[in-house]
Design a protein around this motif. Structure first.
Motif, PDB file in Angstrom:
ATOM      1  N   GLU B  55     -12.297  22.676  35.229  1.00 20.43           N
ATOM      2  CA  GLU B  55     -11.274  23.533  34.614  1.00 20.43           C
ATOM      3  C   GLU B  55      -9.945  23.465  35.350  1.00 20.43           C
ATOM      4  OE1 GLU B  55     -11.513  25.809  31.966  1.00 20.43           O
ATOM      5  OE2 GLU B  55     -13.357  24.743  31.472  1.00 20.43           O
ATOM      6  N   ILE B  56     -10.017  23.353  36.692  1.00 18.84           N
ATOM      7  CA  ILE B  56      -8.768  23.295  37.442  1.00 18.84           C
ATOM      8  C   ILE B  56      -8.612  21.963  38.165  1.00 18.84           C
ATOM      9  CG2 ILE B  56      -8.084  25.698  37.867  1.00 18.84           C
ATOM     10  CD1 ILE B  56      -9.910  25.710  40.209  1.00 18.84           C
ATOM     11  N   ASP B  57      -9.308  20.952  37.653  1.00 18.93           N
ATOM     12  CA  ASP B  57      -9.177  19.597  38.202  1.00 18.93           C
ATOM     13  C   ASP B  57      -9.564  19.494  39.670  1.00 18.93           C
ATOM     14  OD1 ASP B  57      -8.218  18.412  35.826  1.00 18.93           O
ATOM     15  OD2 ASP B  57      -6.244  19.258  36.195  1.00 18.93           O
ATOM     16  N   ALA B  58     -10.425  20.359  40.129  1.00 23.41           N
ATOM     17  CA  ALA B  58     -10.856  20.282  41.532  1.00 23.41           C
ATOM     18  C   ALA B  58     -12.115  19.428  41.624  1.00 23.41           C
ATOM     19  CB  ALA B  58     -11.123  21.674  42.089  1.00 23.41           C
ATOM     20  N   PRO B  59     -12.062  18.338  42.401  1.00 25.48           N
ATOM     21  CA  PRO B  59     -13.198  17.401  42.446  1.00 25.48           C
ATOM     22  C   PRO B  59     -14.360  17.915  43.287  1.00 25.48           C
ATOM     23  CG  PRO B  59     -11.497  16.682  43.951  1.00 25.48           C
ATOM     24  CD  PRO B  59     -10.938  17.892  43.233  1.00 25.48           C
ATOM     25  N   ALA B  60     -15.509  17.279  43.108  1.00 25.86           N
ATOM     26  CA  ALA B  60     -16.711  17.599  43.891  1.00 25.86           C
ATOM     27  C   ALA B  60     -16.575  16.950  45.254  1.00 25.86           C
ATOM     28  CB  ALA B  60     -17.946  17.071  43.162  1.00 25.86           C
ATOM     29  N   ALA B  71      -8.594  13.004  56.848  1.00 28.47           N
ATOM     30  CA  ALA B  71      -7.420  12.175  56.559  1.00 28.47           C
ATOM     31  C   ALA B  71      -6.689  12.700  55.329  1.00 28.47           C
ATOM     32  CB  ALA B  71      -7.838  10.720  56.349  1.00 28.47           C
ATOM     33  N   GLN B  72      -7.438  13.100  54.286  1.00 27.17           N
ATOM     34  CA  GLN B  72      -6.789  13.577  53.063  1.00 27.17           C
ATOM     35  C   GLN B  72      -6.089  14.918  53.304  1.00 27.17           C
ATOM     36  OE1 GLN B  72      -6.298  11.610  50.421  1.00 27.17           O
ATOM     37  NE2 GLN B  72      -7.305  10.182  51.801  1.00 27.17           N
ATOM     38  N   LEU B  73      -6.743  15.808  54.049  1.00 30.28           N
ATOM     39  CA  LEU B  73      -6.116  17.107  54.322  1.00 30.28           C
ATOM     40  C   LEU B  73      -4.807  16.904  55.094  1.00 30.28           C
ATOM     41  CD1 LEU B  73      -9.270  19.264  55.154  1.00 30.28           C
ATOM     42  CD2 LEU B  73      -7.838  19.400  53.101  1.00 30.28           C
ATOM     43  N   ARG B  74      -4.831  15.980  56.058  1.00 29.81           N
ATOM     44  CA  ARG B  74      -3.590  15.695  56.794  1.00 29.81           C
ATOM     45  C   ARG B  74      -2.565  15.052  55.863  1.00 29.81           C
ATOM     46  NH1 ARG B  74      -7.148  14.852  61.376  1.00 29.81           N
ATOM     47  NH2 ARG B  74      -6.925  16.793  62.543  1.00 29.81           N
ATOM     48  N   ASN B  86       4.876  15.709  38.608  1.00 27.25           N
ATOM     49  CA  ASN B  86       3.919  15.833  37.511  1.00 27.25           C
ATOM     50  C   ASN B  86       2.455  15.817  37.933  1.00 27.25           C
ATOM     51  OD1 ASN B  86       5.741  16.238  35.581  1.00 27.25           O
ATOM     52  ND2 ASN B  86       5.560  14.248  34.584  1.00 27.25           N
ATOM     53  N   ASP B  87       2.215  15.750  39.223  1.00 29.02           N
ATOM     54  CA  ASP B  87       0.834  15.708  39.706  1.00 29.02           C
ATOM     55  C   ASP B  87       0.355  17.141  39.953  1.00 29.02           C
ATOM     56  OD1 ASP B  87      -1.580  15.103  40.767  1.00 29.02           O
ATOM     57  OD2 ASP B  87      -0.818  14.033  42.528  1.00 29.02           O
ATOM     58  N   LEU B  88       0.112  17.861  38.847  1.00 28.46           N
ATOM     59  CA  LEU B  88      -0.185  19.292  38.961  1.00 28.46           C
ATOM     60  C   LEU B  88      -1.409  19.617  39.820  1.00 28.46           C
ATOM     61  CD1 LEU B  88       0.738  20.600  35.401  1.00 28.46           C
ATOM     62  CD2 LEU B  88       2.157  20.331  37.417  1.00 28.46           C
ATOM     63  N   PRO B  89      -2.529  18.891  39.662  1.00 28.23           N
ATOM     64  CA  PRO B  89      -3.674  19.241  40.512  1.00 28.23           C
ATOM     65  C   PRO B  89      -3.345  19.169  42.004  1.00 28.23           C
ATOM     66  CG  PRO B  89      -4.343  17.733  38.767  1.00 28.23           C
ATOM     67  CD  PRO B  89      -2.849  17.814  38.710  1.00 28.23           C
ATOM     68  N   ALA B  90      -2.637  18.121  42.400  1.00 30.22           N
ATOM     69  CA  ALA B  90      -2.337  17.969  43.819  1.00 30.22           C
ATOM     70  C   ALA B  90      -1.289  18.991  44.281  1.00 30.22           C
ATOM     71  CB  ALA B  90      -1.864  16.544  44.105  1.00 30.22           C
ATOM     72  N   LEU B  91      -0.425  19.418  43.359  1.00 28.54           N
ATOM     73  CA  LEU B  91       0.529  20.481  43.724  1.00 28.54           C
ATOM     74  C   LEU B  91      -0.232  21.774  44.033  1.00 28.54           C
ATOM     75  CD1 LEU B  91       3.429  19.986  41.141  1.00 28.54           C
ATOM     76  CD2 LEU B  91       3.524  19.569  43.586  1.00 28.54           C
ATOM     77  N   GLN B 161     -20.009   9.380  44.377  1.00 30.22           N
ATOM     78  CA  GLN B 161     -20.456  10.744  44.140  1.00 30.22           C
ATOM     79  C   GLN B 161     -19.377  11.640  43.553  1.00 30.22           C
ATOM     80  OE1 GLN B 161     -19.944   9.835  47.641  1.00 30.22           O
ATOM     81  NE2 GLN B 161     -19.949  11.755  48.776  1.00 30.22           N
ATOM     82  N   LEU B 162     -18.211  11.052  43.234  1.00 25.16           N
ATOM     83  CA  LEU B 162     -17.134  11.895  42.713  1.00 25.16           C
ATOM     84  C   LEU B 162     -17.138  11.939  41.185  1.00 25.16           C
ATOM     85  CD1 LEU B 162     -14.534  10.799  45.322  1.00 25.16           C
ATOM     86  CD2 LEU B 162     -14.980  13.190  44.778  1.00 25.16           C
ATOM     87  N   ASN B 163     -16.454  12.930  40.608  1.00 29.14           N
ATOM     88  CA  ASN B 163     -16.384  13.083  39.153  1.00 29.14           C
ATOM     89  C   ASN B 163     -15.601  11.920  38.556  1.00 29.14           C
ATOM     90  OD1 ASN B 163     -15.698  15.532  40.863  1.00 29.14           O
ATOM     91  ND2 ASN B 163     -16.685  16.522  39.118  1.00 29.14           N
ATOM     92  N   VAL B 168     -10.562   8.523  37.700  1.00 32.69           N
ATOM     93  CA  VAL B 168      -9.567   7.906  36.814  1.00 32.69           C
ATOM     94  C   VAL B 168      -8.195   8.534  37.059  1.00 32.69           C
ATOM     95  CG1 VAL B 168      -8.850   7.669  34.410  1.00 32.69           C
ATOM     96  CG2 VAL B 168     -11.228   7.219  35.054  1.00 32.69           C
ATOM     97  N   GLN B 169      -8.193   9.850  37.202  1.00 29.86           N
ATOM     98  CA  GLN B 169      -6.931  10.557  37.467  1.00 29.86           C
ATOM     99  C   GLN B 169      -6.270  10.044  38.750  1.00 29.86           C
ATOM    100  OE1 GLN B 169      -7.202  14.964  37.221  1.00 29.86           O
ATOM    101  NE2 GLN B 169      -6.668  14.905  39.386  1.00 29.86           N
ATOM    102  N   GLU B 170      -7.087   9.802  39.790  1.00 31.47           N
ATOM    103  CA  GLU B 170      -6.514   9.304  41.043  1.00 31.47           C
ATOM    104  C   GLU B 170      -5.998   7.880  40.878  1.00 31.47           C
ATOM    105  OE1 GLU B 170      -5.853  11.382  43.789  1.00 31.47           O
ATOM    106  OE2 GLU B 170      -6.393  12.581  42.042  1.00 31.47           O
TER     107      GLU B 170
END
Ligand SMILES: [Cu+2]
Lengths: 225, 214
Positions: B55-60, B71-74, B86-91, B161-163, B168-170
């Protein structure tokens, strides 16, 4: 007076501070006068040896005067506040000076994105510059903004401009500002909009003509929506 | 009278204690316990067990390796992700990463998430896995491995193991420059190059194949 604590950087910031000060002084005066009177009366008519504390019903004319006269004076103060408010509302909200430039401001959970018109100074053309959390404007130019939201309620607030405007999903709200000084300042979201509301902050860069032209030139081709 | 003075003394001591504690917070010890506590911030979107929320584009994120999560959090904090209009999920995700601002926060929460069991969410897209297989074998396998479990030496994460919608979005984000475009993002840039030749269909196909590697 307020500008000693927070700079006034838009053409109407002074008017808004003036209104806030007017309300604070008038209401403050009556607040302290009424509280002072209350405590003085409590003390004056307190219980003493041989005399019970007294209760005044306030029906006698010479006592009621103490209510009706200040009441009338408060109403006179209200008139001043109403006149002041209408004048400021008129200056900030009812008039829309001709724009030198138009920008789009979009709130979304939890960032501000800005669409600058780019080198051609036309919004919604391919050379527009998109930024996240950084708004670049030129000093002493009138900007119209189109404020939008992509999800929930947000509120676009620039404290040094004394501007605070709600953003509503489904609507594009037009407003304006003109900066009077260059500098870099805070933008914040002033409407609870979810878990990240507290970190929904951005910066405004108010540049002189040369700096701004340089920024536009440097960024005109580097960003896409 | 005695009791009253004692009460006053007790409250004063309590107040002083609270004041001292407030002025002098003991720095939290990094580790799983802190990670669990920090994860309470993440759970509303990523789920109690890190299983994600479409619903909010949050991955598993459950069970991703600790080094990759760190690394991603940094990367989010540095604006390599979550700074594109335009990258709303990452915003949405970037400010969440910004809240991990004490030493030890990132490793702790990453350790906790890495320890959650991976969920392998169901496929939702209908790509052509057969067409995707070729592409995967020709390009992706070099870094993400024949089993899609990644390669830490190349900084390539496991993707099995990801959705599928997230993957595809990434890929689209990499292609549009919402991710991997920052000159400081060395590993993201390496990944980005591989997406220029892919249209949306090719992306759905290759991800459909990735899902068969489970
Ligand atoms: Cu907001």
């Amino acid at each position: 007076m307020i500008e000693r604590y927070l700079a006034q950087m838009s053409t109407y910031a002074g008017s808004i501070d003036g209104l806030i000060l007017l309300v604070a002084v008038l209401v403050g005066f009556w607040f302290f006068a009424a509280e002072g009177m209350l405590f003085w009366l409590v003390w004056k008519f307190r219980e003493r040896p041989g005399q019970k504390s007294q209760y005044l019903t306030g029906t006698e004319h010479h006592i009621k005067r103490w209510i009706t006269w200040p009441h009338a004076l408060v109403l006179v103060c209200d008139v001043f506040i109403v006149i002041g408010s209408i004048r400021v509302w008129n200056e900030v909200k009812q008039t829309l000076p001709e724009p030198d430039s138009t920008i789009r401001i979009i709130g979304q959970q939890w960032a501000w994105t800005f669409q600058h018109p780019g080198p051609d100074n036309e919004l919604d053309t391919p050379d527009d510059i998109f930024t996240v959390d950084a708004l670049h404007i030129e000093v002493e130019k009138v900007y119209h903004f189109k404020l939008e939201s992509r999800d929930v309620l947000h509120s676009f607030s620039v404290p040094v401009f004394r501007i605070k405007q709600d953003a509503l999903p489904g609507r594009s709200i037009t407003g304006w500002f003109e900066a009077t000084m260059t500098g870099e300042h805070d933008i914040q979201c002033a409407e609870i909009c979810g878990i990240g509301h507290g970190v929904m902050a951005a910066r405004i860069f108010i540049e002189d003509a040369g700096q701004h032209a340089a920024w536009v030139a440097a960024n005109s081709n580097s960003t896409t929506p | 009278m005695m009791a009253r003075t004692q009460n006053v003394r007790l409250s004063a001591a309590l107040l002083l204690g609270v004041a001292v504690a407030a002025c002098n917070p003991t720095p939290p010890t990094p580790g799983l316990a802190l990670g669990k506590e920090l994860f309470e911030t993440c759970a509303p979107c990523h789920g109690d067990m890190g299983t994600g929320d479409v619903e909010i584009d949050a991955p598993a994120i459950a069970g991703l390796p600790q080094w990759y999560i760190e690394a991603q959090l940094r990367g989010f904090q540095a604006g390599m992700r979550g700074m594109h209009a335009n990258d709303l999920p990452a915003l949405r995700m970037r400010p969440m990463a910004m809240t991990l601002n004490r030493d030890g926060d990132i490793p702790s929460v990453a350790e906790y998430v890495a320890g959650l069991p991976a969920t392998f969410p169901e496929s939702t897209l209908h790509g052509n896995a057969g067409a995707g297989a070729e592409r995967y074998a020709a390009v992706c396998v070099a870094c993400h491995g024949p089993d899609g479990r990644g390669n830490e030496l190349l900084w390539a994460p496991p993707i099995v193991q990801l959705n599928d919608w997230y993957l595809v979005q990434e890929l689209q984000n990499f292609r549009e420059g919402a991710r991997g475009a920052d000159p400081a993002d060395i590993w993201g840039q390496q990944m980005r190059i591989n997406t220029f030749a892919l249209d949306d269909q090719a992306m759905a196909d290759v991800i459909a194949y990735v899902q068969t590697l489970r």
